[in-house]
Design an enzyme around this catalytic site. Structure first.
Site, short mmCIF file in Angstrom:
data_model
loop_
_atom_site.label_atom_id
_atom_site.label_comp_id
_atom_site.label_asym_id
_atom_site.label_seq_id
_atom_site.Cartn_x
_atom_site.Cartn_y
_atom_site.Cartn_z
N GLN A 237 0.84 -1.21 0.00
CA GLN A 237 0.00 0.00 0.00
C GLN A 237 0.88 1.26 0.00
O GLN A 237 0.40 2.34 -0.34
CB GLN A 237 -0.94 0.00 1.21
CG GLN A 237 -2.03 -1.04 1.12
CD GLN A 237 -3.01 -1.00 2.28
OE1 GLN A 237 -3.20 -2.01 2.94
NE2 GLN A 237 -3.64 0.13 2.55
N ARG A 384 -9.58 -0.42 7.09
CA ARG A 384 -10.45 0.57 6.45
C ARG A 384 -10.85 1.68 7.40
O ARG A 384 -12.03 2.02 7.57
CB ARG A 384 -11.70 -0.11 5.89
CG ARG A 384 -12.29 0.68 4.73
CD ARG A 384 -13.41 -0.04 4.08
NE ARG A 384 -13.84 0.69 2.90
CZ ARG A 384 -14.26 0.10 1.79
NH1 ARG A 384 -14.30 -1.20 1.71
NH2 ARG A 384 -14.65 0.82 0.78
N CYS A 385 -9.84 2.25 8.04
CA CYS A 385 -10.13 3.40 8.90
C CYS A 385 -8.85 4.18 9.10
O CYS A 385 -7.77 3.70 8.79
CB CYS A 385 -10.71 2.98 10.23
SG CYS A 385 -9.48 2.47 11.43
N GLU A 760 -13.31 5.15 3.85
CA GLU A 760 -13.39 4.47 5.13
C GLU A 760 -14.63 4.82 5.92
O GLU A 760 -15.00 4.11 6.86
CB GLU A 760 -12.16 4.83 5.93
CG GLU A 760 -10.97 4.46 5.10
CD GLU A 760 -9.67 4.70 5.76
OE1 GLU A 760 -9.65 5.50 6.70
OE2 GLU A 760 -8.69 4.10 5.34
#
Ligand code: CDP
Length: 804
Positions: A237, A384-385, A760
């Site tokens: 990522q 996802r945050c 997110e």
């Protein structure tokens, strides 16, 4: 101008710029199976590596005997910590300031920990060889419960740290303690609680789960001994950060390391960190002189590379009798597993947990976090945050419902009463953040009207009465959530990773014929950057998005960036691309002025080029300007049309949303059916409404999974239970509810195009919404708080306990 001359609207539409529901360009290859993932890459002479892993959660390693494996035809080598020691690579630094064993160094501290790396001609042989490696263990006592980790007689989980009273984030209180982090005004908060008319206190747990991307973590390392160059393809990522870390660890000069992240099948935070597999594949390639591929299987991914959450949040709110909040006090016990390998910006040991005041105007607040070691897998990634914001949102959104229950108030009304008001922005929160913009009342009211909130409450009341009369076995829950996210790490004054400031970057180059290649420091894992970044450039430069190619993930060609996670791409890289485009536009204006023989100040921008003010017939399109920049630039001006921008955002962005869930629960089976789920998101300027909708659908599906069943569980021996898709809940189209999406638009005042992140938000807002719906359903039977995940078994059990 004649009838055939396109109108302004037609010219704008042709660009497919900001606001257009442009179809995802990457789907042309993905839907035809033409994506190029790490495991698709094959190199001549490529070898394969795989791990021998620990069967125990805590044990000394007395002996590793690899002789039988080494004798197996096709096995090239077996690497253990002993082989890595002379290279100084048997331990590696984590992003959180801790160290982590690359291969077990005399002891294992969690089940499935990496013990030895087998390199063979193919995966079948590595698997056979793994069975032939004999490891002799001496079992040690195991701690899986973070609440027992700091007991006076708790076994020492990290003997390598024994005697160290200070860690990366300050003093350690106990041999299994990692850090204590506090924010806010403790004294003033204590006073608010002493004076409070009403208080609530609840231990709200956010269980351990996992991002579980469809593609697991993997890499292919190839060391060229002649050139001394290392090429690593990987599911990264943040490819540039991996390059820097690889250089620091291997001592290979950074310019001789080429990191390439090809297509990635989902990241969700799982692919930010550096894992043992990467290091072992690189070492193996250096040692063997051949390319070495490491590909995790599903159980390895779920049980070892980066869990998420495992936060246990004792939460208190002080309030007046009529429901005005006056103070918030939160203590978190954070289970980090065997090593602290959280992927947070360096100075934030608990990420952005201090967004826990949420959307409410708390005059005072205090947060303290204790991180502890247990015999569980390391990690603590932002699934996802944005670095623990989902834990914070869950904490405050559950707590607000619990307060509403105690006050006998409607939870939506309690929220409306305490929201930060529109005129308070930019708003300074009690825990140190400056929220950039918002109109919470507008969003909440729109959502309540859309869902028919008051009517639903009336229906629920009637159902509760019918249940009490024994006429039905079904109960109804209405989940209410209003969340504020904090995304876009981050201003370099606040955020860095391993000392590299968290800016991001874009480089745009216009070719003579007016088409464009742009390279970015971000890296899509499915979010559609190739589509949306081109839309920003299209609007900024008046070149159709279809004529713009976006490239990400190659550290040799892309400008240095900090990567994609924490919904930082739009707030940071998205801003960089707009700023780079504006640099080009400034130069283009000089060229246009030269071509039109007027002053630059006599020109104005008009969709796809410059025209002379008051004389619109005289104009130059961006395509004409591009040609001229290579062919006849003004005297003294460099030819060409390109620019690079490194963007250091002045602040984070604060997207928000109002979510409602209507749930029917059969108390006899524990089955919960989602009747409706309505999600209103405000992410400022919307670049591509269709992609936003897709992001919201995906995030809500993950939130549904987390709240309703997804869990990485351990038994008392530290065995990880359910680390395969047979048990770990990954919803398919069958289980996934229908999503209703909506929006308001409150642009960010400091972002060049007013955009905030969105990817997110649905995970952050969705989890509390589902959980609040379950809790709301059982409230009338006397329940205050039911811990997640709300699978059918737990829901059924709750009904039994409450005598339903
Ligand atoms: O960092 P990440 O890409 O995961 O998250 P993001 O910045 O929230 O962007 C996710 C996707 O939504 C990207 O393709 C963005 O361009 C798009 N998006 C959008 O169209 N409009 C916004 N205001 C925010 C994001």
């Amino acid at each position: 101008m004649n009838d055939m001359t396109p109108t302004k609207e037609q010219r704008e539409a042709k660009l497919e710029g900001i606001g257009c529901k442009r179809k995802r360009v990457e789907d042309i290859r993905f839907t035809q199976g033409k994506g190029n993932y790490v495991d698709d890459i094959k190199m001549p002479g490529m070898l394969h590596g795989d791990f021998v892993r620990s069967q125990y959660a805590h044990a000394k390693i007395k002996k590793i005997d690899a002789s039988r494996a080494k004798a197996l035809p096709g096995v090239i080598a077996v690497i253990t910590a002993e082989e890595l020691k002379p290279l100084g690579l048997h331990w590696m630094p984590t992003l959180a300031g801790d160290v982590q064993a690359v291969l077990a160094d005399g002891r294992v501290s969690f089940q499935n920990q990496e013990i030895a790396f087998v390199i063979a001609e193919n995966r079948y042989i590595t698997d056979d060889a793994i069975q032939l490696i004999d490891v002799e263990y001496e079992e040690l006592p195991v701690i899986v419960d973070p609440f027992k980790s700091m007991a006076p007689d708790a076994p020492v989980l990290r003997p390598d740290l024994e005697g160290k009273t200070t860690g990366a984030h300050g003093p350690r209180k106990h041999h299994n303690h990692i850090f204590e982090w506090t924010v806010g005004d403790k004294e003033a908060t204590d006073v608010a609680f002493q004076k409070a008319e009403v208080t609530i206190k609840e231990m709200i747990s956010y269980h351990r789960t996992h991002p579980s991307p469809l593609e697991t973590c993997q890499c292919l390392a190839s060391f060229d001994k002649i050139k001394g160059e290392l090429t690593v393809y990987g599911t990264f990522q943040a490819p540039h950060v991996i390059r820097t870390v690889a250089s620091l660890l291997s001592k290979i000069p950074e310019h001789k390391i080429h990191v390439i992240a090809p297509d990635i099948g989902g990241g969700f935070g799982n692919k930010v960190g550096a894992y043992a597999g990467y290091i072992c594949a690189i070492v193996a390639s250096i040692v063997t002189g051949q390319p070495v591929k490491w590909v995790e299987d599903r159980i390895e991914n779920l049980s070892t590379t980066s869990f998420a959450r495992d936060y246990h949040m004792t939460t208190e709110i002080a309030a007046t009798k009529d429901g005005k909040v006056t103070g918030l006090r939160v203590h978190v016990l954070a289970d980090h597993g065997a090593f602290d390998s959280c992927a947070d910006p360096s100075k934030w040991p608990a990420g952005f947990m201090n967004i826990v005041t949420g959307s409410y105007d708390f005059p005072v607040a205090h947060l303290s976090v204790d991180g502890v070691y247990t015999n569980k897998a390391p990690g603590g990634v932002a699934y996802r945050c944005s670095f623990r914001v989902t834990e914070a949102a869950y904490c405050i959104e559950r707590a607000m419902d619990i307060l509403a229950q105690k006050l006998g108030m409607d939870p939506a009304d309690l929220r409306l009463k305490n929201f930060v008001r529109r005129e308070q922005f930019p708003y300074q929160s009690a825990l140190g953040w400056e929220y950039d913009s918002g109109d919470y009342h507008l969003a909440m009211q729109k959502a309540m009207d859309a869902i028919g909130y008051r009517e639903l409450r009336a229906e629920q009341k009637a159902k509760q009465a019918a249940f009490k009369r024994g006429e039905t076995r079904e109960i109804m829950g209405i989940g209410v959530t209003f969340f504020t996210e904090i995304v876009g790490a981050g201003p370099s004054k606040n955020c860095d990773i391993l000392g590299v400031a968290m800016f991001d970057s874009a480089e745009i180059r216009i070719h003579p014929t007016g088409s464009i290649i742009a390279r970015m420091g971000s890296k899509s894992q499915g979010q559609g950057h190739e589509t949306t970044w081109a839309q920003i450039i299209a609007t900024e430069l008046g070149i159709p998005a279809d004529d713009i190619m976006i490239e990400e993930g190659n550290t040799d060609t892309a400008p240095y960036g900090l990567g994609t996670y924490g919904s930082r791409s739009t707030p940071v890289a998205g801003a960089a691309i707009a700023m780079a485009a504006r640099k080009i536009k400034n130069k283009a204006q000089m060229i246009a002025a030269h071509l039109l023989e007027v002053s630059e100040y006599d020109l104005e921008w008009d969709v796809d080029g410059f025209r002379v003010k008051g004389n619109p017939e005289r104009s130059k399109s961006m395509k004409e300007i591009a040609w001229a920049s290579y062919n006849s630039p003004p005297p003294g001006l460099e030819p060409g049309l390109e620019a690079v921008n490194y963007y250091d955002p002045p602040n984070m962005t604060y997207p928000f949303g109002a979510y409602f869930c209507v749930m029917d629960i059969d108390v006899d089976t524990g089955v919960a059916s989602i009747r409706r789920f309505y999600a209103l998101d405000d992410c400022g300027t919307r670049i591509n409404p269709m992609i936003i909708e897709g992001q919201v659908h995906g995030g809500l599906t993950e939130a549904f999974a987390i709240a309703m069943g997804q869990e990485i569980k351990y038994d008392a021996m530290g065995n990880v239970v359910g680390a395969s898709f047979m048990d770990f809940f990954l919803p398919t189209a069958v289980e996934t509810p229908k999503w209703e999406t909506d929006f308001t638009v409150t642009p960010s005042p400091h972002h060049p195009i007013g955009a905030k992140g969105v990817g997110e938000s649905p995970n952050v807002g969705g989890v509390p919404c589902f959980s609040n719906a379950v809790n709301d359903a059982f409230q009338f039977l006397g329940s205050t708080h039911i811990q997640m995940p709300h699978d059918a078994w737990r829901i059924w059990e709750t009904g039994r306990k409450l005598g339903a």
